[in-house]
Design an enzyme around this catalytic site. Structure first.
Site, PDB file in Angstrom:
ATOM      1  N   ARG A  94      51.179  45.127  40.225  1.00 52.67           N
ATOM      2  CA  ARG A  94      50.169  46.120  40.588  1.00 52.67           C
ATOM      3  C   ARG A  94      50.614  46.976  41.767  1.00 52.67           C
ATOM      4  NH1 ARG A  94      44.776  43.723  42.833  1.00 52.67           N
ATOM      5  NH2 ARG A  94      44.186  43.114  40.735  1.00 52.67           N
ATOM      6  N   TYR A  95      51.407  46.383  42.659  1.00 49.89           N
ATOM      7  CA  TYR A  95      51.879  47.084  43.856  1.00 49.89           C
ATOM      8  C   TYR A  95      53.397  47.203  43.776  1.00 49.89           C
ATOM      9  CZ  TYR A  95      47.331  45.363  45.499  1.00 49.89           C
ATOM     10  OH  TYR A  95      46.004  45.059  45.632  1.00 49.89           O
ATOM     11  N   ARG A  98      55.594  44.065  45.327  1.00 48.71           N
ATOM     12  CA  ARG A  98      55.381  42.643  45.048  1.00 48.71           C
ATOM     13  C   ARG A  98      54.869  42.420  43.627  1.00 48.71           C
ATOM     14  NH1 ARG A  98      51.720  45.187  48.214  1.00 48.71           N
ATOM     15  NH2 ARG A  98      49.629  44.368  48.608  1.00 48.71           N
ATOM     16  N   CYS A 107      45.195  23.388  37.249  1.00 52.24           N
ATOM     17  CA  CYS A 107      44.934  23.164  38.676  1.00 52.24           C
ATOM     18  C   CYS A 107      44.620  21.678  38.871  1.00 52.24           C
ATOM     19  CB  CYS A 107      43.734  23.978  39.146  1.00 52.24           C
ATOM     20  SG  CYS A 107      43.954  25.751  38.972  1.00 52.24           S
ATOM     21  N   CYS A 111      37.533  24.959  40.468  1.00 51.20           N
ATOM     22  CA  CYS A 111      36.479  25.498  41.313  1.00 51.20           C
ATOM     23  C   CYS A 111      35.496  26.261  40.414  1.00 51.20           C
ATOM     24  CB  CYS A 111      37.077  26.449  42.345  1.00 51.20           C
ATOM     25  SG  CYS A 111      38.510  25.726  43.187  1.00 51.20           S
ATOM     26  N   CYS A 114      35.869  30.134  40.252  1.00 47.16           N
ATOM     27  CA  CYS A 114      37.236  30.649  40.087  1.00 47.16           C
ATOM     28  C   CYS A 114      37.249  32.025  39.436  1.00 47.16           C
ATOM     29  CB  CYS A 114      38.039  29.683  39.227  1.00 47.16           C
ATOM     30  SG  CYS A 114      39.705  30.308  38.884  1.00 47.16           S
ATOM     31  N   ARG A 116      39.716  33.337  37.964  1.00 47.46           N
ATOM     32  CA  ARG A 116      40.493  33.301  36.715  1.00 47.46           C
ATOM     33  C   ARG A 116      39.949  32.230  35.784  1.00 47.46           C
ATOM     34  NH1 ARG A 116      45.666  34.062  39.743  1.00 47.46           N
ATOM     35  NH2 ARG A 116      45.915  36.326  39.832  1.00 47.46           N
ATOM     36  N   ASP A 276      34.760  37.536  43.265  1.00 47.71           N
ATOM     37  CA  ASP A 276      34.997  38.495  42.182  1.00 47.71           C
ATOM     38  C   ASP A 276      33.952  38.365  41.077  1.00 47.71           C
ATOM     39  OD1 ASP A 276      37.395  39.718  43.182  1.00 47.71           O
ATOM     40  OD2 ASP A 276      38.439  37.833  42.757  1.00 47.71           O
ATOM     41  N   ASP A 313      38.527  42.793  45.912  1.00 44.78           N
ATOM     42  CA  ASP A 313      39.473  43.214  44.880  1.00 44.78           C
ATOM     43  C   ASP A 313      38.659  44.144  43.980  1.00 44.78           C
ATOM     44  OD1 ASP A 313      41.724  43.327  43.196  1.00 44.78           O
ATOM     45  OD2 ASP A 313      42.242  41.267  43.768  1.00 44.78           O
ATOM     46  N   LYS A 320      43.220  45.472  46.208  1.00 45.83           N
ATOM     47  CA  LYS A 320      42.432  44.802  47.246  1.00 45.83           C
ATOM     48  C   LYS A 320      42.298  45.717  48.456  1.00 45.83           C
ATOM     49  CE  LYS A 320      43.994  40.087  46.249  1.00 45.83           C
ATOM     50  NZ  LYS A 320      44.950  40.415  45.164  1.00 45.83           N
TER      51      LYS A 320
HETATM   52  C1  LIG Z   1      46.190  39.876  45.323  1.00 44.28           C
HETATM   53  C2  LIG Z   1      47.368  40.405  44.637  1.00 44.28           C
HETATM   54  C3  LIG Z   1      48.567  40.570  45.333  1.00 44.28           C
HETATM   55  C4  LIG Z   1      48.726  40.219  46.795  1.00 44.28           C
HETATM   56  O1  LIG Z   1      48.030  41.084  47.616  1.00 44.28           O
HETATM   57  P1  LIG Z   1      48.203  40.979  49.213  1.00 44.28           P
HETATM   58  O2  LIG Z   1      47.236  41.992  49.721  1.00 44.28           O
HETATM   59  O3  LIG Z   1      49.631  41.298  49.517  1.00 44.28           O
HETATM   60  O4  LIG Z   1      47.856  39.578  49.603  1.00 44.28           O
HETATM   61  C5  LIG Z   1      49.653  41.075  44.657  1.00 44.28           C
HETATM   62  N1  LIG Z   1      49.571  41.404  43.361  1.00 44.28           N
HETATM   63  C6  LIG Z   1      48.428  41.266  42.665  1.00 44.28           C
HETATM   64  C7  LIG Z   1      48.416  41.660  41.236  1.00 44.28           C
HETATM   65  C8  LIG Z   1      47.288  40.760  43.280  1.00 44.28           C
HETATM   66  O5  LIG Z   1      46.161  40.606  42.589  1.00 44.28           O
HETATM   67  S1  SF4 Z   2      40.202  29.027  42.483  1.00 46.81           S
HETATM   68 FE1  SF4 Z   2      40.786  28.837  40.294  1.00 46.81          FE
HETATM   69  S2  SF4 Z   2      43.034  28.944  40.316  1.00 46.81           S
HETATM   70 FE2  SF4 Z   2      42.389  28.435  42.422  1.00 46.81          FE
HETATM   71  S3  SF4 Z   2      42.403  26.173  42.544  1.00 46.81           S
HETATM   72 FE3  SF4 Z   2      40.304  26.814  42.034  1.00 46.81          FE
HETATM   73  S4  SF4 Z   2      40.261  26.717  39.785  1.00 46.81           S
HETATM   74 FE4  SF4 Z   2      42.433  26.752  40.357  1.00 46.81          FE
END
Ligand SMILES: *Cc1c(COP(=O)(O)O)cnc(C)c1O
Ligand code: SF4
Length: 366
Positions: A94-95, A98, A107, A111, A114, A116, A276, A313, A320
């Site tokens: 996305r960036y 990174r 996991c 949670c 979560c 995801r 989220d 986000d 973010k």
């Molecule tokens: C959260 C995230 C990151 C990391 O973001 P930082 O602001 O550097 O912590 C990088 N890539 C993706 C796709 C993300 O969702």
């Molecule tokens: S937030 Fe989601 S990905 Fe992170 S430890 Fe909890 S269940 Fe696993």
């Protein structure tokens, strides 16, 4: 990839009730949620629960709740828009500097909030060897990628041997300088964060960062702090991640205690996430205005070193951004009204002097 099981986890509604984490009359409710979302609580976290307290901030994070089956129309299976930014399976870019690689979907704990939640679980797919090789090729072919973020699921559920292989493969890519692992394992199963695992995460000439997820100060037990110290002792930099959760940490005293506990464990508070828009999580969210008020209360009461950034986000993969309180209002012409930690407003005017080289002022530089 092979995942190391954590022994003696509670993974069924019946086992949660038998362990005293939920009242017996909630069996049908728990079963209904279990049909949809994964359940797991490790012994370390189960031991922290105060039995008989339905509002217990540890139990609430892991014991299913019927409200998880209520879906707000704005909620999404892909709340932060990973799919649209995923050029190959398991990798999100996305960036420019990174990429994120989802190594595993499992996991140690699940949670209830979560982000995801539609993608994680014991049955969901981990990256195959061929898919991981493709991710390595992608990173190798993108010289702008300075950092690789390993996530999932929880990538520290892999064996130390697999972690070491992953570290080694990524460390061979010259333009990758930083490896960041996102994990809940130091909290969920601190005994599994061994010296061998800590060594597997680091590589000569590269920076390893471990982002530790915890939401309540009680999660930072002596064992969890010792796990963080083992990571730090082998050379990892530690940062925190927390989610602002109704009924768990949405008051200033709990947040202050949590952030201080992180620093005491050598973990630098990094992000406090606004929850989220994942399906069935509306009961966890607090209004952004309340999150900002909490951040305002921390300023002036808590060491700057222990203060995280409150983040949203933006849904749809927009990235973010910090959404904390605004401390300054500016007129665009160098006049600012700045608020102090007690809430009083002060006038501040830019005093810039003259630019000796060109005679230009700040307006022409902008
Ligand atoms: C959260 C995230 C990151 C990391 O973001 P930082 O602001 O550097 O912590 C990088 N890539 C993706 C796709 C993300 O969702
Ligand atoms: S937030 Fe989601 S990905 Fe992170 S430890 Fe909890 S269940 Fe696993």
């Amino acid at each position: 990839m092979t995942i190391e099981p954590t022994p003696h986890r509670l993974t069924t509604p019946r086992s949660l009730i038998e362990a005293g984490l939920a009242a017996p009359e909630r069996l049908a409710e728990l079963e209904a949620v279990a049909g949809r979302y994964a359940i797991a609580v490790t012994p370390a976290l189960a031991a922290l629960v105060r039995p008989g307290d339905p509002a217990d901030p540890i139990a609430r994070q892991f014991v299913p709740d019927a409200r998880e089956l209520i879906r707000d129309p704005a909620e999404s299976d892909d709340p932060i828009g990973d799919d649209a930014m995923s050029p190959i399976r398991g990798l999100v870019h996305r960036y420019p500097d990174r990429v994120l690689i989802k190594l595993v979907a499992a996991c140690a704990v699940y949670c209830r909030f979560c982000f995801r939640r539609e993608r994680v679980g014991p049955g969901a797919g981990a990256l195959s060897a061929a898919e991981f090789a493709a991710a390595l090729d992608y990173v190798g072919a993108h010289p702008g990628v300075w950092e690789v973020i390993l996530t999932g699921g929880d990538p520290l559920t892999l064996s130390s041997r697999r972690i070491a292989e992953t570290t080694r493969a990524l460390a061979e890519i010259p333009h990758v300088k930083t490896l960041r692992w996102h994990t809940r394992l130091p909290i969920a199963a601190p005994e599994r964060v061994t010296k061998a695992m800590a060594r597997a995460l680091v590589a000569d000439g590269k920076t390893t960062v471990v982002a530790v997820h915890a939401n309540h100060p009680r999660e930072l037990t002596e064992a969890a702090r010792a796990a963080c110290r083992r990571l730090s002792a082998e050379g990892a930099m530690l940062v925190s991640q927390s989610v602002l959760l109704k009924g768990v940490n949405d008051d200033p005293e709990t947040l202050i205690e949590l952030m201080r506990a992180f620093v005491e464990a050598r973990v630098k508070p990094y992000y406090l996430h606004h929850a989220d828009l994942a399906p069935g999580t509306a009961h966890w969210r607090v209004p952004i205005a309340r999150g900002q008020e909490l951040m305002r209360l921390l300023r002036g009461r808590l060491s700057g070193l222990a203060t995280p950034t409150y983040m949203l986000d933006i849904p749809g993969g927009r990235g973010k951004v910090p959404i904390g309180p605004q401390w300054v209002r500016s007129d665009g012409e160098g006049t600012h009204v700045v608020t102090d930690p007690r809430g009083a407003a002060h006038l501040y005017v830019d005093r810039l002097g003259a630019d000796s080289r060109s005679g230009a002022n700040s307006d022409t530089l902008a």
